[in-house]
Design a protein around this motif. Structure first.
Motif, mmCIF file in Angstrom:
data_model
loop_
_atom_site.group_PDB
_atom_site.id
_atom_site.type_symbol
_atom_site.label_atom_id
_atom_site.label_comp_id
_atom_site.label_asym_id
_atom_site.label_seq_id
_atom_site.Cartn_x
_atom_site.Cartn_y
_atom_site.Cartn_z
ATOM 1 N N ILE A 232 23.633 19.528 -2.272
ATOM 2 C CA ILE A 232 24.114 18.167 -2.482
ATOM 3 C C ILE A 232 24.304 17.982 -3.990
ATOM 4 O O ILE A 232 23.388 18.270 -4.770
ATOM 5 C CB ILE A 232 23.109 17.122 -1.947
ATOM 6 N N GLU A 233 25.487 17.539 -4.382
ATOM 7 C CA GLU A 233 25.747 17.347 -5.810
ATOM 8 C C GLU A 233 26.185 15.915 -6.081
ATOM 9 O O GLU A 233 27.149 15.424 -5.502
ATOM 10 C CB GLU A 233 26.815 18.315 -6.318
ATOM 11 N N LYS A 234 25.435 15.278 -6.969
ATOM 12 C CA LYS A 234 25.782 13.924 -7.414
ATOM 13 C C LYS A 234 26.352 14.031 -8.824
ATOM 14 O O LYS A 234 25.760 14.653 -9.708
ATOM 15 C CB LYS A 234 24.543 13.027 -7.415
ATOM 16 N N ARG A 235 27.525 13.421 -9.023
ATOM 17 C CA ARG A 235 28.137 13.415 -10.345
ATOM 18 C C ARG A 235 28.266 11.976 -10.828
ATOM 19 O O ARG A 235 28.774 11.115 -10.113
ATOM 20 C CB ARG A 235 29.513 14.079 -10.324
ATOM 21 N N GLN A 236 27.827 11.748 -12.036
ATOM 22 C CA GLN A 236 27.920 10.425 -12.656
ATOM 23 C C GLN A 236 28.808 10.542 -13.900
ATOM 24 O O GLN A 236 28.505 11.304 -14.820
ATOM 25 C CB GLN A 236 26.528 9.917 -13.032
ATOM 26 N N TYR A 237 29.920 9.815 -13.884
ATOM 27 C CA TYR A 237 30.908 9.867 -14.962
ATOM 28 C C TYR A 237 30.800 8.610 -15.825
ATOM 29 O O TYR A 237 30.794 7.482 -15.314
ATOM 30 C CB TYR A 237 32.322 9.954 -14.390
ATOM 31 N N GLY A 259 33.374 10.718 -23.373
ATOM 32 C CA GLY A 259 32.876 10.734 -22.006
ATOM 33 C C GLY A 259 31.662 11.622 -21.836
ATOM 34 O O GLY A 259 31.382 12.506 -22.656
ATOM 35 N N ALA A 260 30.942 11.367 -20.746
ATOM 36 C CA ALA A 260 29.796 12.205 -20.365
ATOM 37 C C ALA A 260 29.779 12.324 -18.848
ATOM 38 O O ALA A 260 30.179 11.393 -18.137
ATOM 39 C CB ALA A 260 28.493 11.593 -20.865
ATOM 40 N N VAL A 261 29.342 13.476 -18.385
ATOM 41 C CA VAL A 261 29.210 13.707 -16.947
ATOM 42 C C VAL A 261 27.840 14.306 -16.686
ATOM 43 O O VAL A 261 27.492 15.355 -17.240
ATOM 44 C CB VAL A 261 30.294 14.669 -16.412
ATOM 45 N N LYS A 262 27.061 13.628 -15.853
ATOM 46 C CA LYS A 262 25.753 14.147 -15.447
ATOM 47 C C LYS A 262 25.875 14.666 -14.023
ATOM 48 O O LYS A 262 26.189 13.907 -13.098
ATOM 49 C CB LYS A 262 24.675 13.065 -15.519
ATOM 50 N N SER A 263 25.633 15.961 -13.840
ATOM 51 C CA SER A 263 25.693 16.590 -12.518
ATOM 52 C C SER A 263 24.281 16.914 -12.067
ATOM 53 O O SER A 263 23.553 17.643 -12.751
ATOM 54 C CB SER A 263 26.522 17.875 -12.576
ATOM 55 N N THR A 264 23.903 16.379 -10.911
ATOM 56 C CA THR A 264 22.574 16.628 -10.346
ATOM 57 C C THR A 264 22.737 17.355 -9.024
ATOM 58 O O THR A 264 23.359 16.843 -8.100
ATOM 59 C CB THR A 264 21.813 15.306 -10.116
ATOM 60 N N GLY A 269 15.548 22.042 -1.650
ATOM 61 C CA GLY A 269 14.445 21.240 -2.173
ATOM 62 C C GLY A 269 14.291 21.266 -3.676
ATOM 63 O O GLY A 269 13.455 20.547 -4.238
ATOM 64 N N ASN A 270 15.085 22.097 -4.365
ATOM 65 C CA ASN A 270 15.018 22.176 -5.821
ATOM 66 C C ASN A 270 16.172 21.387 -6.438
ATOM 67 O O ASN A 270 17.317 21.496 -5.977
ATOM 68 C CB ASN A 270 15.089 23.634 -6.291
ATOM 69 N N THR A 271 15.890 20.630 -7.489
ATOM 70 C CA THR A 271 16.908 19.797 -8.136
ATOM 71 C C THR A 271 17.071 20.196 -9.601
ATOM 72 O O THR A 271 16.082 20.357 -10.325
ATOM 73 C CB THR A 271 16.529 18.306 -8.053
ATOM 74 N N THR A 272 18.331 20.375 -10.009
ATOM 75 C CA THR A 272 18.643 20.674 -11.408
ATOM 76 C C THR A 272 19.677 19.659 -11.899
ATOM 77 O O THR A 272 20.475 19.145 -11.113
ATOM 78 C CB THR A 272 19.204 22.095 -11.579
ATOM 79 N N ALA A 273 19.665 19.393 -13.197
ATOM 80 C CA ALA A 273 20.608 18.426 -13.767
ATOM 81 C C ALA A 273 21.231 18.997 -15.046
ATOM 82 O O ALA A 273 20.591 19.745 -15.794
ATOM 83 C CB ALA A 273 19.916 17.102 -14.055
ATOM 84 N N GLU A 274 22.509 18.653 -15.273
ATOM 85 C CA GLU A 274 23.232 19.098 -16.467
ATOM 86 C C GLU A 274 24.092 17.939 -16.959
ATOM 87 O O GLU A 274 24.688 17.210 -16.168
ATOM 88 C CB GLU A 274 24.116 20.294 -16.133
#
Length: 369
Positions: A232-237, A259-264, A269-274
């Motif tokens: 599951i990938e959530k992107r915040q722009y 601009g910035a994009v945060k991808s979670t 069960g493991n979560t990473t963010a960039e």
């Protein structure tokens, strides 16, 4: 297709010539479309299909088909700049017009096996039209660091007016921003440490906004969710256009937003963010988000296909201009196959179908005339 490649100069000694240059070029393109990845395969395929080439293309082939050595030697001699010019003219003729903005992704790829003891591997910088699914043009550089000088040359070769040009951090340069705006296009550039002061300013600005989402307005924020392949990938722009405070703003032609994009990403069960940062001439967060997302198209739809479907990194063509010209042929073949839409049929299967069924290949070629 033949008429677009008639302008190529034949550098052979004419009194020795047994096979017309246009015959060699056209039969090679057909062979690569049909799954041939080496000169030996190309030569054998063309000899087997000789009658079909005469019937469908009206080729004379008075002296039969050339040997693999002749194919290799001819493409080693052809001027890649001339070949590229013909390629760009052909692409312009088959581009589909649309009211929707085209997003042009620019990125480089190294052909690993083109390296020799005294020569570096060929590095091709390509422009990919993500909506049209076409290679608009390409230019050779000796290594990735030379992309900075190659990108303006590539933009000179192709028409990007009205499009949005996306480039990763390597191409985030003031002169490239000016070039894109001069070509009447917009841009979205990845921003990293190579523009250290700008990167730090943008990163610092967005830190509080990303930590506290309530400070972002509906006009400057967009969230998307994607699910598939066990993840599951959530992107915040985030897009900020009120950047008068930005110290280096006036040094960047056409710069209207940061601009910035945060991808979670959540997987097993493991979560990473960039978090990634951008400079852009766009002012609409929806269009900004679409452009950022579309940049991956050049990796997935072009570079991956060249490696996996066309086995580009395994190709050992090295002599003179051979590697660069063969790269252009692969781009022609990929563009033709992408342009021929057939639901549920992969690119690799289309190539096999062209090999088995000449009429299927004829349909692929007819779709791009």
């Amino acid at each position: 297709m033949i008429k677009y490649f008639e302008e190529i100069t034949d550098k052979r000694q004419q009194w020795k010539v047994k096979h017309k240059l246009q015959e060699i070029v056209i039969t090679t393109i057909c062979a690569v479309i049909s799954g041939c990845d080496t000169w030996e395969d190309i030569s054998y395929f063309c000899k087997v299909k000789k009658e079909w080439f005469c019937e469908r293309f009206g080729l004379e082939l008075k002296n039969g088909l050339a040997s693999h050595d002749t194919y290799q030697r001819v493409f080693a001699m052809i001027d890649p700049k001339e070949f590229e010019k013909c390629f760009v003219s052909w692409v312009e003729s088959i581009k589909k017009e649309s009211d929707e903005k085209e997003i042009v992704n620019i990125d480089g790829k190294t052909i690993r096996n083109s390296k020799e003891e005294t020569k570096k591997a060929v590095h091709m910088v390509s422009a990919w039209a993500s909506k049209n699914q076409l290679v608009l043009g390409q230019i050779r550089t000796e290594e990735k660091s030379n992309e900075i000088t190659a990108i303006p040359e590539l933009l000179d070769m192709i028409d990007v007016a009205g499009a949005i040009v996306t480039i990763d951090a390597m191409g985030c340069q003031k002169n490239i921003a000016k070039k894109v705006i001069d070509e009447e296009a917009d841009y979205v550039f990845g921003l990293k440490g190579n523009q250290s002061s700008m990167h730090e300013d943008v990163k610092l600005y967005f830190k509080e906004i990303i930590d506290d989402r309530s400070s972002a307005t509906d006009e400057s924020y967009l969230k998307t969710m994607d699910k598939g392949h066990g993840r599951i990938e959530k992107r915040q722009y985030y897009l900020e256009t009120g950047i008068e405070w930005l110290e280096e703003k006036n040094k960047w032609t056409g710069l209207k937003g940061i601009g910035a994009v945060k991808s979670t990403v959540t997987r097993n069960g493991n979560t990473t963010a960039e978090i990634r940062y951008f400079l852009t001439s766009l002012t609409d967060v929806q269009l900004f988000a679409k452009s950022v997302r579309a940049h991956w198209s050049i990796e997935n739809k072009l570079h991956w296909c060249l490696d996996v479907v066309f086995k580009e990194d395994y190709n050992r063509t090295r002599k003179d201009n051979g590697a660069e010209n063969f790269a252009i042929i692969r781009h022609i073949a990929l563009s033709a196959l992408k342009n021929y839409e057939l639901k549920g049929v992969s690119l690799a299967r289309k190539r096999r179908m062209c090999q088995y069924d000449c009429e299927f290949m004829a349909n692929v070629l007819l779709s791009i005339r």
